[in-house]
Design an enzyme around this catalytic site. Structure first.
Site, PDB file in Angstrom:
ATOM      1  N   CYS A 179      11.185 -21.180   4.262  1.00  0.00           N
ATOM      2  CA  CYS A 179      12.347 -21.975   4.642  1.00  0.00           C
ATOM      3  C   CYS A 179      11.942 -23.442   4.763  1.00  0.00           C
ATOM      4  O   CYS A 179      10.790 -23.767   4.997  1.00  0.00           O
ATOM      5  CB  CYS A 179      12.893 -21.506   5.977  1.00  0.00           C
ATOM      6  N   ARG A 234       9.657 -25.036  -2.688  1.00  0.00           N
ATOM      7  CA  ARG A 234       9.065 -24.049  -1.780  1.00  0.00           C
ATOM      8  C   ARG A 234       9.649 -22.654  -1.998  1.00  0.00           C
ATOM      9  O   ARG A 234       9.129 -21.676  -1.486  1.00  0.00           O
ATOM     10  CB  ARG A 234       9.339 -24.458  -0.321  1.00  0.00           C
ATOM     11  N   TRP A 267      14.579 -18.776   3.005  1.00  0.00           N
ATOM     12  CA  TRP A 267      13.904 -17.746   2.212  1.00  0.00           C
ATOM     13  C   TRP A 267      13.958 -16.507   3.082  1.00  0.00           C
ATOM     14  O   TRP A 267      13.309 -16.439   4.116  1.00  0.00           O
ATOM     15  CB  TRP A 267      12.474 -18.178   1.915  1.00  0.00           C
ATOM     16  N   GLY A 316      10.494 -20.366  10.703  1.00  0.00           N
ATOM     17  CA  GLY A 316       9.559 -19.550  11.483  1.00  0.00           C
ATOM     18  C   GLY A 316      10.155 -18.192  11.793  1.00  0.00           C
ATOM     19  O   GLY A 316      11.130 -17.768  11.158  1.00  0.00           O
ATOM     20  N   GLU A 344     -10.611  -6.877  -6.754  1.00  0.00           N
ATOM     21  CA  GLU A 344      -9.720  -8.036  -6.653  1.00  0.00           C
ATOM     22  C   GLU A 344     -10.483  -9.334  -6.907  1.00  0.00           C
ATOM     23  O   GLU A 344      -9.965 -10.258  -7.538  1.00  0.00           O
ATOM     24  CB  GLU A 344      -9.038  -8.031  -5.276  1.00  0.00           C
ATOM     25  N   LYS A 382      -9.400 -12.051  -9.734  1.00  0.00           N
ATOM     26  CA  LYS A 382      -9.141 -13.473  -9.454  1.00  0.00           C
ATOM     27  C   LYS A 382      -9.947 -14.337 -10.411  1.00  0.00           C
ATOM     28  O   LYS A 382      -9.455 -15.294 -10.974  1.00  0.00           O
ATOM     29  CB  LYS A 382      -9.521 -13.845  -8.020  1.00  0.00           C
ATOM     30  N   GLU A 431      -8.560 -14.098 -14.127  1.00  0.00           N
ATOM     31  CA  GLU A 431      -7.227 -14.604 -14.459  1.00  0.00           C
ATOM     32  C   GLU A 431      -7.123 -16.121 -14.364  1.00  0.00           C
ATOM     33  O   GLU A 431      -6.335 -16.715 -15.086  1.00  0.00           O
ATOM     34  CB  GLU A 431      -6.113 -13.906 -13.669  1.00  0.00           C
ATOM     35  N   HIS A 465     -25.452   4.089 -14.511  1.00  0.00           N
ATOM     36  CA  HIS A 465     -24.811   5.004 -15.474  1.00  0.00           C
ATOM     37  C   HIS A 465     -24.312   4.260 -16.706  1.00  0.00           C
ATOM     38  O   HIS A 465     -23.479   4.784 -17.431  1.00  0.00           O
ATOM     39  CB  HIS A 465     -23.692   5.774 -14.781  1.00  0.00           C
ATOM     40  N   LYS A 500       4.325 -15.057 -13.212  1.00  0.00           N
ATOM     41  CA  LYS A 500       4.265 -14.720 -11.789  1.00  0.00           C
ATOM     42  C   LYS A 500       4.829 -13.329 -11.541  1.00  0.00           C
ATOM     43  O   LYS A 500       4.329 -12.580 -10.729  1.00  0.00           O
ATOM     44  CB  LYS A 500       5.021 -15.777 -10.984  1.00  0.00           C
TER      45      LYS A 500
HETATM   46  O1  M6R Z   1       4.816  -8.933  -7.716  1.00  0.00           O
HETATM   47  P1  M6R Z   1       3.806  -7.820  -7.769  1.00  0.00           P
HETATM   48  O2  M6R Z   1       2.970  -7.757  -6.535  1.00  0.00           O
HETATM   49  O3  M6R Z   1       4.418  -6.486  -8.079  1.00  0.00           O
HETATM   50  O4  M6R Z   1       2.858  -8.204  -8.959  1.00  0.00           O
HETATM   51  C1  M6R Z   1       1.849  -7.337  -9.371  1.00  0.00           C
HETATM   52  C2  M6R Z   1       0.902  -8.014 -10.336  1.00  0.00           C
HETATM   53  O5  M6R Z   1       1.590  -8.447 -11.468  1.00  0.00           O
HETATM   54  C3  M6R Z   1       0.197  -9.220  -9.686  1.00  0.00           C
HETATM   55  O6  M6R Z   1      -0.507  -8.859  -8.539  1.00  0.00           O
HETATM   56  C4  M6R Z   1      -0.773  -9.844 -10.705  1.00  0.00           C
HETATM   57  O7  M6R Z   1      -1.851  -8.982 -10.916  1.00  0.00           O
HETATM   58  C5  M6R Z   1      -1.239 -11.210 -10.237  1.00  0.00           C
HETATM   59  N1  M6R Z   1      -1.396 -12.076 -11.360  1.00  0.00           N
HETATM   60  C6  M6R Z   1      -2.534 -11.187  -9.532  1.00  0.00           C
HETATM   61  O8  M6R Z   1      -2.970 -12.442  -9.134  1.00  0.00           O
END
Ligand code: M6R
Length: 605
Positions: free
Chosen positions: A2, A27, A75, A102, A478, A482, A485, A501, A600
């Site tokens: 928000c 935002r 939001w 908030g 993860e 990161k 990507e 293995h 996204k």
């Molecule tokens: O909106 P979601 O959490 O469902 O998205 C899932 C994935 O597409 C998302 O986490 C993607 O792997 C991101 N690029 C990771 O940073």
């Protein structure tokens, strides 16, 4: 997240507010509204959707003339994105209007009390209690009423409040939510974000928690929490608009990494009440559940991988974790004894939606853990627990992932207690550990100033390995995602015990290996793997608790994290890996917030 703005001066307030809200659009928001003080009344206009709709509805503000007003972009958190839930909210007598950023944690109790006293509620929001409290305490002294109302609130809030009886005055209050006053000449402003101020003034007063202020066109008076006037320094805003949007950070991703302690706190705090986890939105009987299936994509899937350990350990129910894109076509063994946990930041990921539908069709109840209120997954799940991370703008998720984990931890504790699978003592211990997480995340941010230097050393490599065992392995997954990507470096995560293995064949002189060594139950084993890769020439960067001398002596480089229970460690341990990926990508000149080929929200299969 928000956004709030306010104006008092000689211009048409509505136009200034609309322009200010437009500056806050980046935002993310789903509804917007403004309130303008008129003669003995307050005119309010609100819309679902874009600011452009609000401009159209008010003919660019001309339909609601007046010189003092407040505005808001919402939001959605408590209640769907609707006109009714949009701010500003008005008191029943129409004398007051409020905008709020908030979360009011005790709003349920307050709502009950106010309803009993005869106040009626028009929205589902937590915010509306504030304006009714102000009305209740008002006996002709606006400031006193706001002070008394604020004293009843717990949670985080930045408030802007107007009163028809004092048409040129805005009262603002700050508690754990940003609030900046813009100092003008013959006019004054407030906003949650400097981007809304810089078109008018670069002179700003930053309020601290517990402070409040009265704004009139000619003066700003700041008060401490007991109502005593205080003198505040006026600072000069030097950021340009672009830097201001990112809170002064070079990228949204970095801003979002740094925001994580606050996001985790916002997700967790309202659900920790009277020494227990309270999940108001989860009215579920867990006794008939034989299996939990977690499904998601990408980072959300990896959050599930880490959460699986916590749920299984505490609830003693088997948990399987399935990629949504696989589960949807797998003819899965799902029935009414399965609880499906669906993780999604956006709530719009096509594969995740399809997997959820397929499992629901087979009889499972779906519990969604989602960040976007009113999204498809949130609407179609049987139960929804929101991660209150605020909008995530960078494509690579950071606070989305850590708040998903936070909700999984909350769920694990809640379920374990209701199933009787956790002792009272262990429950209390873990609750205390959970409460400490935001501070520990902050520690990680503070105690690793050397990460950019490590990025300088490691950025120039075609590939990296991330290794770990148990929870460390889940976090490695993860960490590697990161890295690949945003930096485009091939990064592979491996359960450390699997190296022999096959993968160890790829280890050669200078090969970077990031070794996660925070789960003490398996650290010795991972150290053996470090020795093995070092013997083949690997350059090892270890992530470990401060004080582990053996790892320090084995590794080439170290990243330190504070000691956290392995069941809750992922939210803390991932932070330095996010930072490492960020700085490596920066070294490599990558487009960090919008990596190539990625979107996204993946709304197609
Ligand atoms: O909106 P979601 O959490 O469902 O998205 C899932 C994935 O597409 C998302 O986490 C993607 O792997 C991101 N690029 C990771 O940073």
């Amino acid at each position: 997240m928000c956004g709030i703005v306010g104006y008092t001066g000689t211009q048409n307030a509505a136009q200034v507010l609309l322009n200010g809200l437009t500056k806050l659009e980046y935002r993310g928001y789903d509804s917007a509204g403004i309130a303008v003080v008129q003669e003995n009344s307050i005119a309010i206009s609100k819309v679902t959707g874009r600011i452009a709709n609000l401009r159209a509805k008010t003919e660019d503000g001309r339909l609601i003339p007046g010189l003092t007003g407040i505005g808001h972009t919402r939001w959605a958190t408590h209640g769907a994105p609707t006109d009714q839930n949009a701010h500003p909210h008005a008191s029943n007598d129409g004398k007051f209007a409020v905008v709020h950023n908030g979360i009011i944690e005790n709003y349920m109790e307050l709502r009950e009390e106010l309803t009993q006293k005869g106040y009626h509620f028009e929205s589902e929001t937590d915010t509306e209690v504030i304006v009714h409290l102000v009305e209740m305490y008002y006996t002709g002294d606006f400031k006193r009423a706001v002070m008394k109302a604020s004293a009843r609130l717990s949670g985080s809030y930045a408030l802007g409040i107007v009163c028809a009886d004092v048409p040129d005055t805005i009262l603002v209050v700050r508690e754990a939510s940003p609030l900046i006053l813009g100092v003008g000449i013959g006019e004054n402003f407030f906003a949650s974000d400097v981007t809304a101020l810089v078109a008018h003034t670069r002179n700003a007063i930053y309020l601290e928690d517990g402070e409040f202020a009265a704004l009139t066109p000619d003066a700003i008076q700041v008060y401490d929490c007991s109502g005593h006037p205080i003198t505040k320094k006026t600072s000069r805003i030097t950021w340009d608009i672009q830097a201001a949007e990112k809170g002064g950070y070079a990228h949204f991703m970095l801003k979002e990494i740094v925001e994580q302690p606050r996001a985790v706190e916002a997700t967790m705090a309202p659900r920790l009440r009277n020494g227990q986890v309270v999940l108001d939105d989860l009215d579920i009987d867990l006794t008939g559940i034989r299996k939990i299936v977690i499904t998601a994509c990408g980072s959300a899937y990896y959050a599930g991988c880490a959460g699986k350990y916590t749920i299984e350990k505490l609830c003693r129910i088997p948990v399987t974790i399935e990629l949504a894109s696989e589960l949807r076509y797998a003819d899965p063994l799902i029935d009414e004894h399965v609880l499906l946990i669906v993780l999604s930041q956006s709530g719009e990921t096509a594969d995740t939606i399809a997997a959820m539908r397929e499992c629901q069709r087979r009889g499972a109840k779906a519990l969604a853990i989602v960040n976007v209120v009113g999204s498809t997954i949130a609407k179609n799940a049987d139960y929804t627990l929101y991660t209150w991370a605020g909008p995530e703008i960078a494509v690579a998720t950071t606070k989305g992932y850590t708040t998903q984990l936070t909700v999984l931890y909350l769920f694990a504790l809640y379920a374990a207690k209701s199933l009787g699978t956790v002792s009272c003592q262990e429950y209390k211990r873990l609750l205390a550990a959970l409460r400490a997480l935001p501070k520990q995340m902050q520690n990680v941010l503070d105690m690793n100033p050397g990460i950019p230097k490590l990025a300088e050393k490691y950025h120039d490599t075609p590939s990296m390995f991330f290794i770990g065992r148990n929870t460390d392995y889940a976090i490695a997954l993860e960490g590697a995602l990161k890295m690949k990507e945003i930096s485009y470096i091939h990064a592979e995560s491996y359960a450390a015990g699997e190296l022999k293995h096959g993968t160890i064949a790829l280890i050669h002189e200078g090969q970077p290996v990031i070794a996660l060594c925070c789960n003490e139950a398996v650290t010795e084993k991972t150290m053996n793997n470090i020795i093995e890769v070092k013997a083949r020439g690997a350059e090892v960067l270890a992530v470990a608790f401060k004080g582990n001398q053996r790892i320090i002596s084995l590794a080439d480089d170290m990243i330190y994290v504070p000691k956290v229970d392995p069941l809750l460690c992922a939210v803390v341990e991932i932070v330095p890996l996010q930072l490492l990926a960020y700085h490596v990508a920066k070294e490599n000149g990558c487009d960090i917030d919008k990596p190539k080929n990625l979107a996204k929200s993946v709304t197609v299969e």
